[in-house]
Design an enzyme around this catalytic site. Structure first.
Site, PDB file in Angstrom:
ATOM      1  N   TYR A  63       1.153  -0.777   0.110  1.00  0.00           N
ATOM      2  CA  TYR A  63       0.428  -0.027  -0.289  1.00  0.00           C
ATOM      3  C   TYR A  63       0.867   1.130  -0.256  1.00  0.00           C
ATOM      4  O   TYR A  63       1.484   1.310   1.107  1.00  0.00           O
ATOM      5  CB  TYR A  63      -0.783  -0.021   1.418  1.00  0.00           C
ATOM      6  CG  TYR A  63      -1.768  -1.443   1.062  1.00  0.00           C
ATOM      7  CD1 TYR A  63      -2.112  -1.749   0.348  1.00  0.00           C
ATOM      8  CD2 TYR A  63      -2.164  -1.406   2.492  1.00  0.00           C
ATOM      9  CE1 TYR A  63      -3.263  -2.524   0.056  1.00  0.00           C
ATOM     10  CE2 TYR A  63      -3.340  -2.764   2.688  1.00  0.00           C
ATOM     11  CZ  TYR A  63      -4.192  -3.183   1.627  1.00  0.00           C
ATOM     12  OH  TYR A  63      -4.750  -4.260   1.425  1.00  0.00           O
ATOM     13  N   LEU A 221     -21.271   0.404  -1.456  1.00  0.00           N
ATOM     14  CA  LEU A 221     -22.468  -0.291  -1.310  1.00  0.00           C
ATOM     15  C   LEU A 221     -23.713   0.425  -1.271  1.00  0.00           C
ATOM     16  O   LEU A 221     -23.550   1.851  -0.726  1.00  0.00           O
ATOM     17  CB  LEU A 221     -22.454  -1.272   0.752  1.00  0.00           C
ATOM     18  CG  LEU A 221     -21.760  -2.116   0.609  1.00  0.00           C
ATOM     19  CD1 LEU A 221     -22.217  -2.461   2.073  1.00  0.00           C
ATOM     20  CD2 LEU A 221     -22.226  -3.489  -0.504  1.00  0.00           C
TER      21      LEU A 221
HETATM   22  N1  LIG Z   1      -6.894  -8.800   1.307  1.00  0.00           N
HETATM   23  C1  LIG Z   1      -7.400  -8.377   0.346  1.00  0.00           C
HETATM   24  O1  LIG Z   1      -6.637  -8.745  -1.100  1.00  0.00           O
HETATM   25  C2  LIG Z   1      -7.517  -7.175   0.655  1.00  0.00           C
HETATM   26  C3  LIG Z   1      -8.264  -6.287  -1.041  1.00  0.00           C
HETATM   27  C4  LIG Z   1      -9.111  -4.787  -0.432  1.00  0.00           C
HETATM   28  C5  LIG Z   1      -8.894  -4.449   0.392  1.00  0.00           C
HETATM   29  N2  LIG Z   1      -8.037  -4.988   2.132  1.00  0.00           N
HETATM   30  C6  LIG Z   1      -8.074  -4.576   3.351  1.00  0.00           C
HETATM   31  O2  LIG Z   1      -9.991  -4.587   3.399  1.00  0.00           O
HETATM   32  C7  LIG Z   1      -9.229  -3.164   4.369  1.00  0.00           C
HETATM   33  C8  LIG Z   1     -11.266  -2.758   3.848  1.00  0.00           C
HETATM   34  O3  LIG Z   1     -11.240  -2.220   2.533  1.00  0.00           O
HETATM   35  P1  LIG Z   1     -11.530  -1.131   1.775  1.00  0.00           P
HETATM   36  O4  LIG Z   1     -10.687   0.356   2.649  1.00  0.00           O
HETATM   37  O5  LIG Z   1     -10.801  -1.324   0.542  1.00  0.00           O
HETATM   38  O6  LIG Z   1     -12.689  -1.361   1.827  1.00  0.00           O
HETATM   39  P2  LIG Z   1     -13.911  -0.744   2.656  1.00  0.00           P
HETATM   40  O7  LIG Z   1     -13.585  -0.773   3.821  1.00  0.00           O
HETATM   41  O8  LIG Z   1     -15.252  -1.581   1.804  1.00  0.00           O
HETATM   42  O9  LIG Z   1     -14.581   0.851   2.079  1.00  0.00           O
HETATM   43  C9  LIG Z   1     -13.472   2.041   2.073  1.00  0.00           C
HETATM   44  C10 LIG Z   1     -14.305   3.055   1.055  1.00  0.00           C
HETATM   45  O10 LIG Z   1     -15.688   3.232   2.034  1.00  0.00           O
HETATM   46  C11 LIG Z   1     -15.873   4.865   2.963  1.00  0.00           C
HETATM   47  N3  LIG Z   1     -15.886   4.882   4.126  1.00  0.00           N
HETATM   48  C12 LIG Z   1     -15.326   4.388   4.406  1.00  0.00           C
HETATM   49  N4  LIG Z   1     -16.519   4.559   5.913  1.00  0.00           N
HETATM   50  C13 LIG Z   1     -17.241   4.609   5.473  1.00  0.00           C
HETATM   51  C14 LIG Z   1     -18.258   5.919   6.031  1.00  0.00           C
HETATM   52  N5  LIG Z   1     -18.397   5.679   7.331  1.00  0.00           N
HETATM   53  N6  LIG Z   1     -19.540   6.259   5.272  1.00  0.00           N
HETATM   54  C15 LIG Z   1     -19.165   6.708   4.274  1.00  0.00           C
HETATM   55  N7  LIG Z   1     -18.215   6.007   3.832  1.00  0.00           N
HETATM   56  C16 LIG Z   1     -17.517   5.314   4.241  1.00  0.00           C
HETATM   57  C17 LIG Z   1     -13.947   5.432   2.258  1.00  0.00           C
HETATM   58  O11 LIG Z   1     -14.031   6.305   2.144  1.00  0.00           O
HETATM   59  P3  LIG Z   1     -13.190   7.676   2.935  1.00  0.00           P
HETATM   60  O12 LIG Z   1     -12.145   7.266   3.112  1.00  0.00           O
HETATM   61  O13 LIG Z   1     -13.610   8.608   2.458  1.00  0.00           O
HETATM   62  O14 LIG Z   1     -14.303   7.005   4.180  1.00  0.00           O
HETATM   63  C18 LIG Z   1     -13.420   4.104   0.808  1.00  0.00           C
HETATM   64  O15 LIG Z   1     -13.896   4.252   0.269  1.00  0.00           O
HETATM   65  C19 LIG Z   1      -8.678  -2.059   3.981  1.00  0.00           C
HETATM   66  O16 LIG Z   1      -8.217  -1.421   4.253  1.00  0.00           O
HETATM   67  C20 LIG Z   1      -7.723  -3.427   2.813  1.00  0.00           C
HETATM   68  O17 LIG Z   1      -6.599  -2.973   4.991  1.00  0.00           O
HETATM   69  C21 LIG Z   1      -7.743  -6.383   2.189  1.00  0.00           C
END
Ligand SMILES: NC(=O)c1ccc[n+]([C@@H]2O[C@H](COP(=O)([O-])OP(=O)(O)OC[C@H]3O[C@@H](n4cnc5c(N)ncnc54)[C@H](OP(=O)(O)O)[C@@H]3O)[C@@H](O)[C@H]2O)c1
Length: 288
Positions: A63, A221
């Site tokens: 990252y 979502l």
């Molecule tokens: N193993 C893998 O292949 C893999 C792949 C992807 C991710 N990951 C891990 O999974 C974690 C979570 O995934 P993710 O961050 O990609 O996706 P997520 O948690 O599903 O969504 C993050 C998105 O939602 C927004 N968001 C977060 N809280 C919110 C809220 N309360 N209201 C409205 N929007 C909100 C964020 O924007 P804002 O910053 O504007 O809040 C961001 O655009 C990552 O941080 C990473 O550590 C692992």
């Protein structure tokens, strides 16, 4: 009791973590590449998460690359005793930000050393091997060789526990024949439920399931039912999506990602959002 305690805890390796954790991927720049727009905000989000009781942070040295780990170190080192930082390996980044599989013995070993150095740790508590047969979803293929490399690094004392990511049930079984697998991190949320049977199977075995993209990831979502249910509860749709995961199975650990303090607070508060059987039935009707 703080609000995140309400959601309870679950074992992760030899540690027990709060079920509401934090995913650090959003703390890098756009496209998870380069520095964040606001480094001060990224530091503040991490510090507030931990001050609020979060003791499980998910990261990767790819990252940024390196940037998220460096920010975690700057924000939180010396780390609180109870904090579990989970990282993942098996990819590197191209000069254009592309995601390139990095599965060889040398690349995996280098990735473990990079994580140790950038996080400022002597041992990594949990390392997930992220399968890259298909970047976007689990795809069959033997992981025996890379898992064996991780098991070797574990024996050398560089890794305490091993997990798997973006994997199929067969790959998890293959991994468990080589070493203990303490967690599985796959794409799963209210509208992406391909792993329903796997979640239940891992729950029976006491293995943590850590959904990535719990809020939909790069495509947040959206559902009329979700919005209506949330309005009825006086919550946000994202809070209901997180609460649904917590209700779905006791082995689910949340790692929602955000670079915003406002969203962080919302996500932590989702840990105390109770959903009635009727609400759960309504949410179950949401289809992708
Ligand atoms: N193993 C893998 O292949 C893999 C792949 C992807 C991710 N990951 C891990 O999974 C974690 C979570 O995934 P993710 O961050 O990609 O996706 P997520 O948690 O599903 O969504 C993050 C998105 O939602 C927004 N968001 C977060 N809280 C919110 C809220 N309360 N209201 C409205 N929007 C909100 C964020 O924007 P804002 O910053 O504007 O809040 C961001 O655009 C990552 O941080 C990473 O550590 C692992």
């Amino acid at each position: 009791m703080s609000r995140i305690d309400t959601a309870g805890s679950f074992p992760l390796g030899t540690r027990t973590v709060q079920r509401v954790g934090f995913g650090a991927m959003q703390l890098a720049g756009r496209g998870v590449f380069g520095p964040p727009k606001d480094r001060g905000a990224a530091l503040a989000v991490l510090r507030e998460a931990v001050a609020s009781g979060v003791n499980h942070i998910d990261t990767a040295d790819f990252y940024g690359p390196h940037i998220t780990n460096e920010i975690i170190r700057e924000a939180l080192a010396p780390y609180p005793e109870q904090l579990v930082i989970v990282t993942k390996i098996s990819a590197k980044r191209g000069a254009d930000g592309s995601w390139i599989p990095a599965f060889s013995r040398e690349e995996l070993t280098e990735a473990v050393h990079d994580n140790l150095r950038h996080l400022g740790l002597d041992v990594l508590e949990v390392v997930n091997l992220r399968s890259m047969f298909n970047v976007h979803h689990p795809a069959e293929g033997s992981l025996e060789e890379p898992i064996s490399v991780l098991a070797e690094l574990q024996r050398r004392g560089l890794i305490r526990h091993i997990g798997l990511s973006n994997v199929t049930p067969d790959q998890i079984a293959e991994g468990r024949r080589i070493c203990e697998i303490v967690c599985v991190q796959n794409h799963y949320n209210l509208v992406h439920r391909a792993d329903d049977a796997l979640v239940d199977d891992l729950a029976r075995q006491g293995i943590a399931y850590v959904p990535f993209f719990p809020l939909g990831g790069f495509t947040p979502l959206q559902s009329a039912t979700l919005s209506r249910v949330a309005a009825g509860l006086g919550a946000t749709p994202m809070q209901v999506a997180l609460a649904w995961l917590l209700h779905r199975s006791p082995n689910i650990l949340l790692i929602p990602g955000t670079a915003s303090l406002v969203h962080l607070r919302e996500n932590l508060a989702a840990g105390s959002l109770a959903l009635s059987p009727q609400t759960l039935a309504e949410l179950a009707d949401i289809t992708p």
